[in-house]
Design a protein around this motif. Structure first.
Motif, PDB file in Angstrom:
ATOM      1  N   SER A 307      47.150  41.445  46.520  1.00 57.74           N
ATOM      2  CA  SER A 307      46.109  42.181  47.245  1.00 57.74           C
ATOM      3  C   SER A 307      45.729  41.380  48.481  1.00 57.74           C
ATOM      4  CB  SER A 307      44.873  42.363  46.359  1.00 57.74           C
ATOM      5  OG  SER A 307      44.182  41.127  46.238  1.00 57.74           O
ATOM      6  N   GLY A 313      41.724  44.860  45.287  1.00 57.24           N
ATOM      7  CA  GLY A 313      42.995  45.584  45.361  1.00 57.24           C
ATOM      8  C   GLY A 313      43.270  46.476  44.172  1.00 57.24           C
ATOM      9  N   ASP A 316      44.960  49.446  46.184  1.00 56.04           N
ATOM     10  CA  ASP A 316      46.009  48.759  46.956  1.00 56.04           C
ATOM     11  C   ASP A 316      46.221  47.362  46.394  1.00 56.04           C
ATOM     12  OD1 ASP A 316      47.812  47.977  48.862  1.00 56.04           O
ATOM     13  OD2 ASP A 316      46.370  47.887  50.501  1.00 56.04           O
ATOM     14  N   ASN A 317      47.089  47.131  45.405  1.00 55.13           N
ATOM     15  CA  ASN A 317      47.948  48.157  44.870  1.00 55.13           C
ATOM     16  C   ASN A 317      48.118  47.963  43.366  1.00 55.13           C
ATOM     17  OD1 ASN A 317      49.726  50.338  44.798  1.00 55.13           O
ATOM     18  ND2 ASN A 317      51.461  48.995  45.041  1.00 55.13           N
ATOM     19  N   GLU A 349      51.180  41.839  51.264  1.00 53.32           N
ATOM     20  CA  GLU A 349      50.095  41.941  52.258  1.00 53.32           C
ATOM     21  C   GLU A 349      50.233  40.934  53.397  1.00 53.32           C
ATOM     22  OE1 GLU A 349      48.192  44.319  52.412  1.00 53.32           O
ATOM     23  OE2 GLU A 349      47.677  45.102  50.431  1.00 53.32           O
ATOM     24  N   ASP A 377      52.583  52.960  46.254  1.00 55.70           N
ATOM     25  CA  ASP A 377      51.589  52.151  46.945  1.00 55.70           C
ATOM     26  C   ASP A 377      50.347  52.990  47.221  1.00 55.70           C
ATOM     27  OD1 ASP A 377      50.287  50.174  48.340  1.00 55.70           O
ATOM     28  OD2 ASP A 377      51.965  49.721  49.669  1.00 55.70           O
ATOM     29  N   MET A 378      49.237  52.640  46.582  1.00 57.97           N
ATOM     30  CA  MET A 378      47.968  53.348  46.730  1.00 57.97           C
ATOM     31  C   MET A 378      48.080  54.789  46.227  1.00 57.97           C
ATOM     32  SD  MET A 378      46.963  51.850  50.508  1.00 57.97           S
ATOM     33  CE  MET A 378      45.261  52.382  50.522  1.00 57.97           C
ATOM     34  N   GLY A 419      55.262  49.301  54.068  1.00 55.07           N
ATOM     35  CA  GLY A 419      55.279  48.989  52.643  1.00 55.07           C
ATOM     36  C   GLY A 419      56.610  48.398  52.225  1.00 55.07           C
ATOM     37  N   HIS A 435      52.348  57.959  47.715  1.00 58.85           N
ATOM     38  CA  HIS A 435      51.097  57.487  48.297  1.00 58.85           C
ATOM     39  C   HIS A 435      50.056  58.592  48.131  1.00 58.85           C
ATOM     40  CE1 HIS A 435      48.579  55.314  51.093  1.00 58.85           C
ATOM     41  NE2 HIS A 435      48.507  56.349  51.924  1.00 58.85           N
ATOM     42  N   TYR A 442      40.096  51.149  51.774  1.00 61.80           N
ATOM     43  CA  TYR A 442      41.333  50.404  52.011  1.00 61.80           C
ATOM     44  C   TYR A 442      41.042  48.992  52.562  1.00 61.80           C
ATOM     45  CZ  TYR A 442      45.584  49.273  54.719  1.00 61.80           C
ATOM     46  OH  TYR A 442      46.671  48.660  55.270  1.00 61.80           O
ATOM     47  N   HIS A 443      41.552  47.974  51.887  1.00 60.05           N
ATOM     48  CA  HIS A 443      41.419  46.571  52.315  1.00 60.05           C
ATOM     49  C   HIS A 443      39.969  46.102  52.414  1.00 60.05           C
ATOM     50  CE1 HIS A 443      45.719  45.809  54.041  1.00 60.05           C
ATOM     51  NE2 HIS A 443      45.714  46.187  52.777  1.00 60.05           N
ATOM     52  N   ASP A 447      37.399  48.159  47.118  1.00 58.28           N
ATOM     53  CA  ASP A 447      38.601  48.782  46.554  1.00 58.28           C
ATOM     54  C   ASP A 447      38.648  48.453  45.054  1.00 58.28           C
ATOM     55  OD1 ASP A 447      41.027  49.790  45.861  1.00 58.28           O
ATOM     56  OD2 ASP A 447      42.228  48.419  47.082  1.00 58.28           O
TER      57      ASP A 447
END
Ligand code: BES
Ligand code: ZN
Length: 478
Positions: A307, A313, A316-317, A349, A377-378, A419, A435, A442-443, A447
């Motif tokens: 993450s 994270g 994500d993810n 990341e 991813d996500m 990704g 996705h 996000y980030h 999260d």
């Protein structure tokens, strides 16, 4: 005529899947907290079931933290390769709820998992132990990384109150304390710099059009000693440089940036930029697990488990990793038409480092045998399930989705480089990127697992399950 065949087969498979899900719904193993049939429509992770997770205490995450029942090993000598379940008894369907347990294990029990951290290492060990327990041949692939640390950066400009402006060093930025004129340089393309005297100056650059790396390289080559990149929106951002930069480089939010552009047009500005960063050599790990199927073709199921440092994270993810682990729990009970290899990537990341290392480590023959790479991813937050990637696979995903009554949006090629599918794509492997959009957290530190929806994990898992078969057939017929 490939497609009609595949449509027919997918239709047949829908019956198999329906049976699998029915069976699981009627006779769920005792260790499950709720029946999956009820979870497909369950709201985002706020159920009583998710509060009774058997996660281990923060100090000792252990494989037994996951309430995953033992699976029966695959019968790989079937005359008609297909992912139909080997027996009704063995038909343990994909459970979004179990996948959510894993999301919580990764994001809450283990927590934030930045590349190279102890938490990232712990996550790799826990995940590898799970794959082993589920009967997969598992190894941990270690690789070198440069781990980046930002101890705080600031910018002071003489027109402002004198208070430091909050900035975020670009990942991999050089450290330094510098003073100089603050000069606006547009987007920082070479043509924007013509005629400007940047010697000893700090360049104020608009984000967009070309990469951060190119912007920083261009202004440094023109004599600048620092770079400040202005976001297009009013939030701050953490940009990523592919290599360490020749000069300190930071990002600022759009609102502050616009004010600075404005003042720089009226009078010459003096600025001081302090960037306190360091880069250390360390390692990260990929978790690689394989289950043999009826042919030498391989389908790779991938997801990154690291993450960003800023948050836990969950979407994500951990969401993608958990989906893949849950698939790994269900697949040994099916007759696999292809070898399935799971790769959970570290250090995504900081620039897709794990996935690049994995692809580079493959021999030509091994690479050639990969029929497809499905990247998750996500997949746990957002209203719309989306796919992107190679045309054939996107089409197969759409066929499977309509068979399952799922509405599936398409990403086009906009996320091709964002990704772990990217290194596979570069190596000529067909890819499909799963996705969900959009994730407002996000980030960020928010999260968290409570926002991850069981339904998102289920949709991704069920589509992937259907695709394994369809991919094998597509490859055979081409
Ligand atoms: N999961 C994201 C990619 C992503 C974000 C896809 C939002 C779709 C929408 C991934 O972990 C990530 O953050 N990637 C970086 C780039 C990577 C090369 C470090 C990104 O997109 O900025
Ligand atoms: Zn990310």
């Amino acid at each position: 005529m490939i497609l009609p065949n595949i449509v027919d087969r997918l239709r047949y498979r829908r019956h198999c899947l329906a049976i699998v899900f029915l069976l699981a719904g009627c006779a769920a193993p005792a260790s499950r907290s709720t029946a999956p049939a009820a979870q497909v429509t369950a709201p985002a992770a706020t159920t009583a079931a998710s509060a009774t997770l058997g996660v281990a205490p923060a100090t000792s995450p252990s494989p037994s933290a996951l309430p995953i029942p033992e699976a029966t090993p695959a019968a790989s000598s079937s005359p008609a390769p297909s992912i139909a379940p080997a027996s009704a008894e063995a038909a343990t369907a994909f459970s979004g709820q179990l996948a959510l347990d894993t999301v919580r294990l990764l994001s809450e029990t283990i927590g934030s998992r930045p590349a190279g951290s102890d938490a990232e290492r712990r996550a790799a060990e826990v995940l590898a132990d799970e794959f082993r327990r589920l009967g997969w041949t598992t190894e941990i692939q270690q690789f070198p990384i440069r781990s980046f640390q930002d101890r705080g950066s600031s910018l002071r400009v003489n027109n402002e109150s004198g208070a430091p402006i909050e900035v975020l060093a670009l990942q991999n930025s050089a450290p330094g304390t510098i003073s100089g004129r603050l000069i606006e340089v547009g987007l920082g393309r070479s043509e924007d710099l013509a005629g400007l005297d940047l010697n000893g100056a700090i360049a104020l650059i608009q984000r967009g059009e070309i990469s951060f790396g190119d912007k920083v390289r261009n202004v440094a080559a023109a004599g600048a000693v620092g770079a400040v990149i202005v976001n297009q929106t009013d939030d701050s951002f953490r940009g990523l440089l592919p290599d360490s930069s020749p000069i300190p480089a930071v990002g600022i939010d759009g609102a502050t940036g616009r004010r600075l552009f404005e003042s720089a047009r009226q009078a010459e500005l003096q600025a001081e930029l302090i960037v306190d960063t360091s880069i250390a050599a360390t390692t990260s790990n990929n978790v690689v697990a394989t289950l043999d199927g009826a042919s030498d073709e391989t389908v790779v199921l991938g997801a990154h488990y690291d993450s960003v440092a800023e948050g836990p994270g969950a979407n994500d993810n951990a969401s993608g990793s958990a989906t893949v682990l849950e698939l790994a729990r269900t697949l040994p009970a099916a007759e696999l038409p292809v070898d399935v290899r799971v790769v959970l990537f570290g250090a995504e990341e900081i620039g897709l480092v794990g996935s690049r290392y994995y692809v580079d480590s493959l021999g030509p023959r091994e690479r050639e045998q990969i029929a497809a790479m499905l990247n998750f991813d996500m997949v746990g937050v957002g209203d719309r399930a989306m796919v992107g990637g190679s045309d054939d696979l996107v089409q197969l995903a759409q066929e499977a989705a309509s068979e399952q009554g799922v509405e599936l949006g398409e990403l086009g090629s906009s996320l091709d480089g964002r990704g772990d599918h990217a290194p596979f794509l570069d190596a000529g492997v067909p890819i499909l990127f799963f996705h969900r959009q959009d994730d407002p957290r996000y980030h960020t530190a928010d999260d968290r697992a409570e926002y991850v929806a069981v339904e998102g994990l289920e949709v991704a898992g069920r589509l992937a399950f259907a695709l394994l078969d369809a991919v094998a057939e597509l490859r055979m017929e081409n």
